[in-house]
Design a protein around this motif. Structure first.
Motif, PDB file in Angstrom:
ATOM      1  N   LEU A   7      26.478 -48.879 -13.237  1.00  0.00           N
ATOM      2  CA  LEU A   7      25.247 -48.094 -13.259  1.00  0.00           C
ATOM      3  C   LEU A   7      24.110 -48.864 -12.598  1.00  0.00           C
ATOM      4  O   LEU A   7      23.869 -50.044 -12.926  1.00  0.00           O
ATOM      5  N   ALA A   8      23.429 -48.192 -11.654  1.00  0.00           N
ATOM      6  CA  ALA A   8      22.291 -48.828 -10.983  1.00  0.00           C
ATOM      7  C   ALA A   8      20.962 -48.264 -11.467  1.00  0.00           C
ATOM      8  O   ALA A   8      19.960 -48.990 -11.555  1.00  0.00           O
ATOM      9  N   ARG A   9      20.916 -46.954 -11.764  1.00  0.00           N
ATOM     10  CA  ARG A   9      19.650 -46.334 -12.169  1.00  0.00           C
ATOM     11  C   ARG A   9      19.951 -44.959 -12.754  1.00  0.00           C
ATOM     12  O   ARG A   9      20.854 -44.265 -12.288  1.00  0.00           O
ATOM     13  N   VAL A  10      19.190 -44.561 -13.779  1.00  0.00           N
ATOM     14  CA  VAL A  10      19.291 -43.208 -14.356  1.00  0.00           C
ATOM     15  C   VAL A  10      18.187 -42.369 -13.730  1.00  0.00           C
ATOM     16  O   VAL A  10      17.007 -42.540 -14.031  1.00  0.00           O
ATOM     17  N   TRP A  11      18.573 -41.443 -12.885  1.00  0.00           N
ATOM     18  CA  TRP A  11      17.603 -40.675 -12.102  1.00  0.00           C
ATOM     19  C   TRP A  11      17.162 -39.388 -12.796  1.00  0.00           C
ATOM     20  O   TRP A  11      16.132 -38.825 -12.441  1.00  0.00           O
ATOM     21  N   GLN A  12      17.960 -38.894 -13.731  1.00  0.00           N
ATOM     22  CA  GLN A  12      17.650 -37.573 -14.274  1.00  0.00           C
ATOM     23  C   GLN A  12      18.196 -37.460 -15.686  1.00  0.00           C
ATOM     24  O   GLN A  12      19.319 -37.892 -15.966  1.00  0.00           O
ATOM     25  N   LEU A  13      17.386 -36.870 -16.582  1.00  0.00           N
ATOM     26  CA  LEU A  13      17.808 -36.577 -17.948  1.00  0.00           C
ATOM     27  C   LEU A  13      17.370 -35.152 -18.252  1.00  0.00           C
ATOM     28  O   LEU A  13      16.188 -34.812 -18.107  1.00  0.00           O
ATOM     29  N   LEU A  41      24.264 -26.249 -11.251  1.00  0.00           N
ATOM     30  CA  LEU A  41      24.040 -26.724  -9.885  1.00  0.00           C
ATOM     31  C   LEU A  41      23.511 -28.145  -9.966  1.00  0.00           C
ATOM     32  O   LEU A  41      22.668 -28.453 -10.819  1.00  0.00           O
ATOM     33  N   VAL A  42      24.022 -29.015  -9.097  1.00  0.00           N
ATOM     34  CA  VAL A  42      23.453 -30.352  -8.957  1.00  0.00           C
ATOM     35  C   VAL A  42      23.152 -30.585  -7.485  1.00  0.00           C
ATOM     36  O   VAL A  42      23.703 -29.920  -6.600  1.00  0.00           O
ATOM     37  N   ALA A  43      22.235 -31.530  -7.233  1.00  0.00           N
ATOM     38  CA  ALA A  43      21.923 -31.912  -5.850  1.00  0.00           C
ATOM     39  C   ALA A  43      21.810 -33.420  -5.786  1.00  0.00           C
ATOM     40  O   ALA A  43      21.434 -34.077  -6.767  1.00  0.00           O
ATOM     41  N   MET A  44      22.145 -33.951  -4.624  1.00  0.00           N
ATOM     42  CA  MET A  44      22.172 -35.404  -4.462  1.00  0.00           C
ATOM     43  C   MET A  44      21.711 -35.793  -3.075  1.00  0.00           C
ATOM     44  O   MET A  44      21.747 -35.011  -2.124  1.00  0.00           O
ATOM     45  N   SER A  45      21.259 -37.024  -2.989  1.00  0.00           N
ATOM     46  CA  SER A  45      20.913 -37.642  -1.710  1.00  0.00           C
ATOM     47  C   SER A  45      21.842 -38.839  -1.513  1.00  0.00           C
ATOM     48  O   SER A  45      21.859 -39.738  -2.342  1.00  0.00           O
ATOM     49  N   THR A  46      22.640 -38.813  -0.399  1.00  0.00           N
ATOM     50  CA  THR A  46      22.903 -37.643   0.390  1.00  0.00           C
ATOM     51  C   THR A  46      24.268 -37.097  -0.018  1.00  0.00           C
ATOM     52  O   THR A  46      25.090 -37.804  -0.553  1.00  0.00           O
ATOM     53  N   GLY A  47      24.464 -35.841   0.261  1.00  0.00           N
ATOM     54  CA  GLY A  47      25.661 -35.139  -0.163  1.00  0.00           C
ATOM     55  C   GLY A  47      25.389 -33.654  -0.201  1.00  0.00           C
ATOM     56  O   GLY A  47      26.212 -32.863   0.226  1.00  0.00           O
ATOM     57  N   GLY A  48      24.192 -33.283  -0.708  1.00  0.00           N
ATOM     58  CA  GLY A  48      23.801 -31.900  -0.704  1.00  0.00           C
ATOM     59  C   GLY A  48      23.882 -31.265  -2.082  1.00  0.00           C
ATOM     60  O   GLY A  48      23.772 -31.921  -3.111  1.00  0.00           O
ATOM     61  N   VAL A  49      24.089 -29.943  -2.067  1.00  0.00           N
ATOM     62  CA  VAL A  49      24.140 -29.130  -3.278  1.00  0.00           C
ATOM     63  C   VAL A  49      25.606 -28.865  -3.628  1.00  0.00           C
ATOM     64  O   VAL A  49      26.413 -28.554  -2.751  1.00  0.00           O
ATOM     65  N   TYR A  50      25.927 -28.984  -4.926  1.00  0.00           N
ATOM     66  CA  TYR A  50      27.266 -28.653  -5.426  1.00  0.00           C
ATOM     67  C   TYR A  50      27.113 -27.765  -6.654  1.00  0.00           C
ATOM     68  O   TYR A  50      26.165 -27.908  -7.430  1.00  0.00           O
ATOM     69  N   GLY A  97      20.355 -41.975   0.573  1.00  0.00           N
ATOM     70  CA  GLY A  97      19.072 -41.750   1.201  1.00  0.00           C
ATOM     71  C   GLY A  97      18.240 -43.023   1.113  1.00  0.00           C
ATOM     72  O   GLY A  97      18.714 -44.069   0.668  1.00  0.00           O
ATOM     73  N   ALA A  98      16.994 -42.921   1.527  1.00  0.00           N
ATOM     74  CA  ALA A  98      16.130 -44.103   1.510  1.00  0.00           C
ATOM     75  C   ALA A  98      15.944 -44.646   0.102  1.00  0.00           C
ATOM     76  O   ALA A  98      15.725 -45.845  -0.086  1.00  0.00           O
ATOM     77  N   GLY A  99      16.059 -43.775  -0.907  1.00  0.00           N
ATOM     78  CA  GLY A  99      15.881 -44.225  -2.283  1.00  0.00           C
ATOM     79  C   GLY A  99      17.169 -44.612  -2.973  1.00  0.00           C
ATOM     80  O   GLY A  99      17.160 -44.976  -4.151  1.00  0.00           O
ATOM     81  N   GLY A 100      18.308 -44.490  -2.277  1.00  0.00           N
ATOM     82  CA  GLY A 100      19.597 -44.776  -2.891  1.00  0.00           C
ATOM     83  C   GLY A 100      20.452 -43.523  -2.947  1.00  0.00           C
ATOM     84  O   GLY A 100      20.008 -42.422  -2.622  1.00  0.00           O
ATOM     85  N   GLY A 101      21.714 -43.684  -3.358  1.00  0.00           N
ATOM     86  CA  GLY A 101      22.636 -42.554  -3.464  1.00  0.00           C
ATOM     87  C   GLY A 101      22.740 -42.108  -4.905  1.00  0.00           C
ATOM     88  O   GLY A 101      23.286 -42.837  -5.740  1.00  0.00           O
ATOM     89  N   ALA A 102      22.238 -40.905  -5.209  1.00  0.00           N
ATOM     90  CA  ALA A 102      22.141 -40.513  -6.614  1.00  0.00           C
ATOM     91  C   ALA A 102      22.142 -39.003  -6.776  1.00  0.00           C
ATOM     92  O   ALA A 102      21.766 -38.261  -5.863  1.00  0.00           O
ATOM     93  N   ILE A 103      22.544 -38.565  -7.959  1.00  0.00           N
ATOM     94  CA  ILE A 103      22.345 -37.171  -8.364  1.00  0.00           C
ATOM     95  C   ILE A 103      20.971 -37.102  -9.021  1.00  0.00           C
ATOM     96  O   ILE A 103      20.744 -37.697 -10.076  1.00  0.00           O
ATOM     97  N   HIS A 104      20.059 -36.380  -8.366  1.00  0.00           N
ATOM     98  CA  HIS A 104      18.668 -36.340  -8.807  1.00  0.00           C
ATOM     99  C   HIS A 104      18.237 -34.975  -9.321  1.00  0.00           C
ATOM    100  O   HIS A 104      17.120 -34.836  -9.835  1.00  0.00           O
TER     101      HIS A 104
END
Length: 360
Positions: free
Chosen positions: A92-98, A165-174, A145-152
């Motif tokens: 784990l590097a960072r928790v981006w979303q709760l 629905l989730v979205a991530m940088s980079t990867g898009g919408v799933y 992305g510039a801020g890292g690779g994460a589900i945000h």
């Protein structure tokens, strides 16, 4: 009397702004001094006064802290609430979303760096990796992305617990329609200008997605150059960037009650993370992106700051308050739809996350 609380997560700690009239504010903090706070969730389900925050220390690493008294005291799950299984080889590097789940009062969702979606069935004490998304065949090609690779972005479907629905940088919408067992890329119409094929199946750098308050199948996305709307649950997207001063930015915020109403904060470009022409502004649409109105009353001019993807929020009152924080540590509030702003906090560290809640 209702109390509005605005949680402000910064590069160096957490502050809580409280108000009973949204005109005068008291500021509490800092808590978690010298630790990043990139995610905040207020959990008021079943009358709780719970706060969950993602915290990251340069020395101790990332974790989830939990408060049952509105942020006055905190505890932490021993060994950490989020731990990647050994077979993943990830840390784990960072928790981006709760995100509290709208269907089950014990469930909380988390999005992390690296690209992980997590489900807690005990109110955020422990989380389990959603293997259906982690094991997706696209994952090895998801980038940073510039801020890292994460589900945000995590958007549970308010109509059914099976869909999300989730979205991530980079990867898009799933999207999933079977409670996370399987996922499909859902980026048709979203441009990825940095690829030879500008419309790939996946790989887009989506910055934030929001759901319409009145029509749940309507979604809005602020992208890495591109602002989009979907009218079919994210199956396809069309540009709504016409009329904006720039199609780059990080914020996408929907009104909590009124359909077709969203706010964005334009940024010049991926190379210049500053307001266009140094004019800090909010762009607001009330017709689902067909037209836009600029709002800058009460905002400093000129300004060369930036507003990050999670540094905005709305409260739940009928005349919803809109809040955002800047990278130079100011936090602004509007109670008239963004027509005018007042500064409710200043000279804080770099603002990473803003969340608002109304307490009875």
């Amino acid at each position: 009397m209702t109390q509005t609380v605005v949680g402000i997560g910064t590069r160096k700690g957490l502050w809580l702004a409280r108000s009973e009239d949204r005109r005068t504010w008291s500021l509490e903090g800092p808590q978690f001094m010298m630790r990043e706070v990139p995610s905040i969730a207020f959990d008021t389900r079943e009358g709780r006064d719970r706060v969950l925050v993602g915290v990251r220390s340069e020395h101790w690493g990332p974790t989830v802290m939990r408060s049952e008294d509105g942020g006055r005291s905190w505890d932490e799950t021993p060994e950490g609430a989020i731990r990647f299984p050994e077979d993943t080889g990830a840390a784990l590097a960072r928790v981006w979303q709760l995100v509290p789940d709208p269907h089950d009062a014990d469930v909380v969702w988390a999005g992390t760096e690296p690209h992980g979606l997590w489900r807690s069935a005990d109110g955020g004490r422990t989380f389990e990796l959603v293997r259906g998304l982690w094991d997706h065949p696209h994952r090895p090609e998801w980038g940073e992305g510039a801020g890292g690779g994460a589900i945000h972005t995590i958007l549970p479907d308010p109509r059914t617990a099976e869909s999300m629905l989730v979205a991530m940088s980079t990867g898009g919408v799933y999207r999933t329609a079977d409670a996370g067992r399987t996922w499909e890329a859902s980026n048709r119409g979203i441009k990825a200008s940095f690829y030879p094929d500008p419309f790939p199946e996946f790989g887009q750098c989506v910055h934030k997605v929001a759901r319409d308050a009145a029509e749940p199948s309507r979604l809005y996305a602020q992208n890495h150059h591109g602002v989009y709307r979907s009218d079919d649950d994210g199956a396809s997207w069309e540009s709504i960037a016409e009329g904006l001063p720039t199609d780059f930015g990080f914020v996408m915020q929907a009104h909590p009650h009124r359909g077709d109403s969203v706010w964005v904060v334009p940024i010049t470009s991926d190379r210049e993370h500053v307001p266009p022409r140094g004019e800090l502004q909010v762009q607001h649409t009330t017709d689902a992106g067909r037209t836009w109105q600029v709002h800058d009353s009460g905002l400093p001019q000129p300004s060369w700051t930036c507003v990050l993807r999670d540094a905005s929020s709305v409260d739940s009152l009928e005349d919803a308050g809109f809040y955002f924080g800047t990278r130079n540590g100011d936090v602004y509030a509007s109670t008239d739809g963004g027509a005018s702003f007042t500064r409710i906090a200043e000279q804080l560290p770099d603002v990473l996350c803003v969340r608002a809640v109304d307490l009875p």
